[in-house]
Design an enzyme around this catalytic site. Structure first.
Site, PDB file in Angstrom:
ATOM      1  N   SER A 143       0.858  -1.185   0.000  1.00  0.00           N
ATOM      2  CA  SER A 143       0.000   0.000   0.000  1.00  0.00           C
ATOM      3  C   SER A 143       0.893   1.234   0.000  1.00  0.00           C
ATOM      4  CB  SER A 143      -0.881   0.041   1.249  1.00  0.00           C
ATOM      5  OG  SER A 143      -1.481   1.315   1.404  1.00  0.00           O
ATOM      6  N   TYR A 157      -2.119  -1.955  10.262  1.00  0.00           N
ATOM      7  CA  TYR A 157      -2.210  -2.089   8.800  1.00  0.00           C
ATOM      8  C   TYR A 157      -0.949  -1.518   8.143  1.00  0.00           C
ATOM      9  CZ  TYR A 157      -4.090  -1.596   4.050  1.00  0.00           C
ATOM     10  OH  TYR A 157      -4.298  -1.675   2.693  1.00  0.00           O
TER      11      TYR A 157
HETATM   12  P1  NAD Z   1     -11.582  -5.964  -0.482  1.00  0.00           P
HETATM   13  O1  NAD Z   1     -12.037  -5.971   0.937  1.00  0.00           O
HETATM   14  O2  NAD Z   1     -12.581  -5.792  -1.557  1.00  0.00           O
HETATM   15  O3  NAD Z   1     -10.732  -7.287  -0.796  1.00  0.00           O
HETATM   16  C1  NAD Z   1     -10.001  -7.993   0.172  1.00  0.00           C
HETATM   17  C2  NAD Z   1     -10.371  -9.473   0.076  1.00  0.00           C
HETATM   18  O4  NAD Z   1      -9.536 -10.241   0.953  1.00  0.00           O
HETATM   19  C3  NAD Z   1     -11.822  -9.757   0.500  1.00  0.00           C
HETATM   20  O5  NAD Z   1     -12.501 -10.452  -0.537  1.00  0.00           O
HETATM   21  C4  NAD Z   1     -11.685 -10.612   1.754  1.00  0.00           C
HETATM   22  O6  NAD Z   1     -12.729 -11.568   1.928  1.00  0.00           O
HETATM   23  C5  NAD Z   1     -10.338 -11.268   1.508  1.00  0.00           C
HETATM   24  N1  NAD Z   1      -9.740 -11.773   2.752  1.00  0.00           N
HETATM   25  C6  NAD Z   1      -9.701 -11.175   3.966  1.00  0.00           C
HETATM   26  N2  NAD Z   1      -9.103 -11.970   4.845  1.00  0.00           N
HETATM   27  C7  NAD Z   1      -8.722 -13.098   4.182  1.00  0.00           C
HETATM   28  C8  NAD Z   1      -8.050 -14.294   4.566  1.00  0.00           C
HETATM   29  N3  NAD Z   1      -7.644 -14.481   5.819  1.00  0.00           N
HETATM   30  N4  NAD Z   1      -7.824 -15.234   3.630  1.00  0.00           N
HETATM   31  C9  NAD Z   1      -8.251 -15.067   2.353  1.00  0.00           C
HETATM   32  N5  NAD Z   1      -8.904 -13.953   1.934  1.00  0.00           N
HETATM   33  C10 NAD Z   1      -9.130 -12.990   2.841  1.00  0.00           C
HETATM   34  O7  NAD Z   1     -10.500  -4.801  -0.556  1.00  0.00           O
HETATM   35  P2  NAD Z   1      -9.400  -4.374  -1.642  1.00  0.00           P
HETATM   36  O8  NAD Z   1      -9.283  -2.924  -1.518  1.00  0.00           O
HETATM   37  O9  NAD Z   1      -9.662  -4.973  -2.976  1.00  0.00           O
HETATM   38  O10 NAD Z   1      -8.100  -5.018  -0.991  1.00  0.00           O
HETATM   39  C11 NAD Z   1      -7.198  -5.842  -1.697  1.00  0.00           C
HETATM   40  C12 NAD Z   1      -5.795  -5.566  -1.203  1.00  0.00           C
HETATM   41  O11 NAD Z   1      -5.452  -4.220  -1.548  1.00  0.00           O
HETATM   42  C13 NAD Z   1      -5.623  -5.674   0.309  1.00  0.00           C
HETATM   43  O12 NAD Z   1      -4.382  -6.312   0.594  1.00  0.00           O
HETATM   44  C14 NAD Z   1      -5.571  -4.233   0.744  1.00  0.00           C
HETATM   45  O13 NAD Z   1      -4.884  -4.064   1.940  1.00  0.00           O
HETATM   46  C15 NAD Z   1      -4.861  -3.597  -0.419  1.00  0.00           C
HETATM   47  N6  NAD Z   1      -5.001  -2.146  -0.581  1.00  0.00           N
HETATM   48  C16 NAD Z   1      -6.221  -1.566  -0.608  1.00  0.00           C
HETATM   49  C17 NAD Z   1      -6.298  -0.181  -0.731  1.00  0.00           C
HETATM   50  C18 NAD Z   1      -7.621   0.516  -0.718  1.00  0.00           C
HETATM   51  O14 NAD Z   1      -7.652   1.737  -0.597  1.00  0.00           O
HETATM   52  N7  NAD Z   1      -8.738  -0.175  -0.841  1.00  0.00           N
HETATM   53  C19 NAD Z   1      -5.144   0.588  -0.874  1.00  0.00           C
HETATM   54  C20 NAD Z   1      -3.915  -0.052  -0.863  1.00  0.00           C
HETATM   55  C21 NAD Z   1      -3.839  -1.417  -0.716  1.00  0.00           C
END
Ligand code: NAD
Length: 236
Positions: A143, A157
């Site tokens: 991130s 986080y």
């Molecule tokens: P999201 O919540 O839509 O997707 C995350 C997915 O991970 C969900 O489907 C959830 O069920 C799954 N998950 C959670 N715990 C789990 C586990 N123990 N085992 C398997 N699956 C699990 O959110 P997103 O924004 O698409 O997040 C995807 C990645 O991007 C994450 O690593 C998040 O930290 C990162 N990220 C997100 C942002 C943002 O602003 N949304 C920014 C930077 C990084």
């Protein structure tokens, strides 16, 4: 068809970045192993891939558990014969994650187990499969907060993503001569469930946008294009 004949395993595939990447990868010819703890969402991703003419299977795995990570890789190889692309993308942002005083040990441990250990375990079993396939690409979702910190406190986080970034750099060096590329993704704030649930007031959302000159949240499908670039053979 930039991913023709490739097999890609995507964790966190039930929504957000994982779902958009599953759809894009399949449209580019990859066979997709969609992994999540959310079985319903994961199946929905597979259904969308299939409806668009692509190939995918849904696999239940909790990335914080070694057995599950081993089995998801076994599923990829037994269903599709090999694994070429490993996208360690699953992650959480706990609603009670805060500053050093307010963050509980429980929140810290859960966040580390999924966001950091989950990437380690994905690599532990996935990289061996990439070697068996003759090489491939690993992409780990970190991130922007790993580089900059966040304007709203979420210490566990941010620390977990810093670990993902550091681990990725070392993995890239270790496996560079094995035809395995390892990259980290550092998305800015996105309009996905993960962040929108955490930033649950307009004030918090506006505060987060201090990081973004354009003043809008990004979209998961925009990030999927970058993941495709990192996954495809022509990227560095
Ligand atoms: P999201 O919540 O839509 O997707 C995350 C997915 O991970 C969900 O489907 C959830 O069920 C799954 N998950 C959670 N715990 C789990 C586990 N123990 N085992 C398997 N699956 C699990 O959110 P997103 O924004 O698409 O997040 C995807 C990645 O991007 C994450 O690593 C998040 O930290 C990162 N990220 C997100 C942002 C943002 O602003 N949304 C920014 C930077 C990084």
């Amino acid at each position: 068809m930039r991913l023709e004949d490739k097999v890609a395993l995507i964790t966190g595939a039930a929504g957000g970045i994982g779902r958009e990447t599953s759809l894009l990868f399949a449209a580019e010819g990859a066979r997709v192993v969609a992994v999540d703890v959310n079985d319903e969402g994961c199946q929905e991703t597979v259904d969308q891939v299939t409806a668009a003419g692509g190939q995918a299977i849904a696999v239940h795995a909790d990335v914080s558990r070694a057995d599950d990570c081993e089995q998801m890789v076994v599923a990829a190889e037994s269903e599709f014969g090999a694994l070429h692309i490993l996208f360690n993308n699953a992650g959480i942002m706990d609603h009670d994650d805060g500053d050093a005083s307010s963050t509980s040990e429980e929140v810290w441990d859960r966040t580390m187990a999924i966001n950091l250990k989950g990437v380690f375990l994905g690599c532990k079993f996935g990289i061996e499969a990439l070697k068996r396939a003759g090489g491939g690409s690993v992409i780990n979702t970190a991130s922007f907060v790993a580089l900059m910190g966040a304007a709203t406190p979420q210490l566990a986080y941010t620390a977990s993503k810093g670990g993902v970034l550091a681990m990725t750099r070392e993995l890239a060096v270790i496996h560079a001569r094995e035809n395995i590329r390892v990259n980290a993704l550092c998305p800015g704030p996105l309009q996905t469930e993960l962040l929108m649930k955490y930033l649950d007031t307009e004030e918090k959302r506006q505060r987060r946008l201090v990081h973004i000159p354009m003043g809008r949240f990004g979209k998961a499908e925009e990030i999927a294009q970058t993941v495709l670039f990192l996954a495809a053979d022509e990227s560095s």
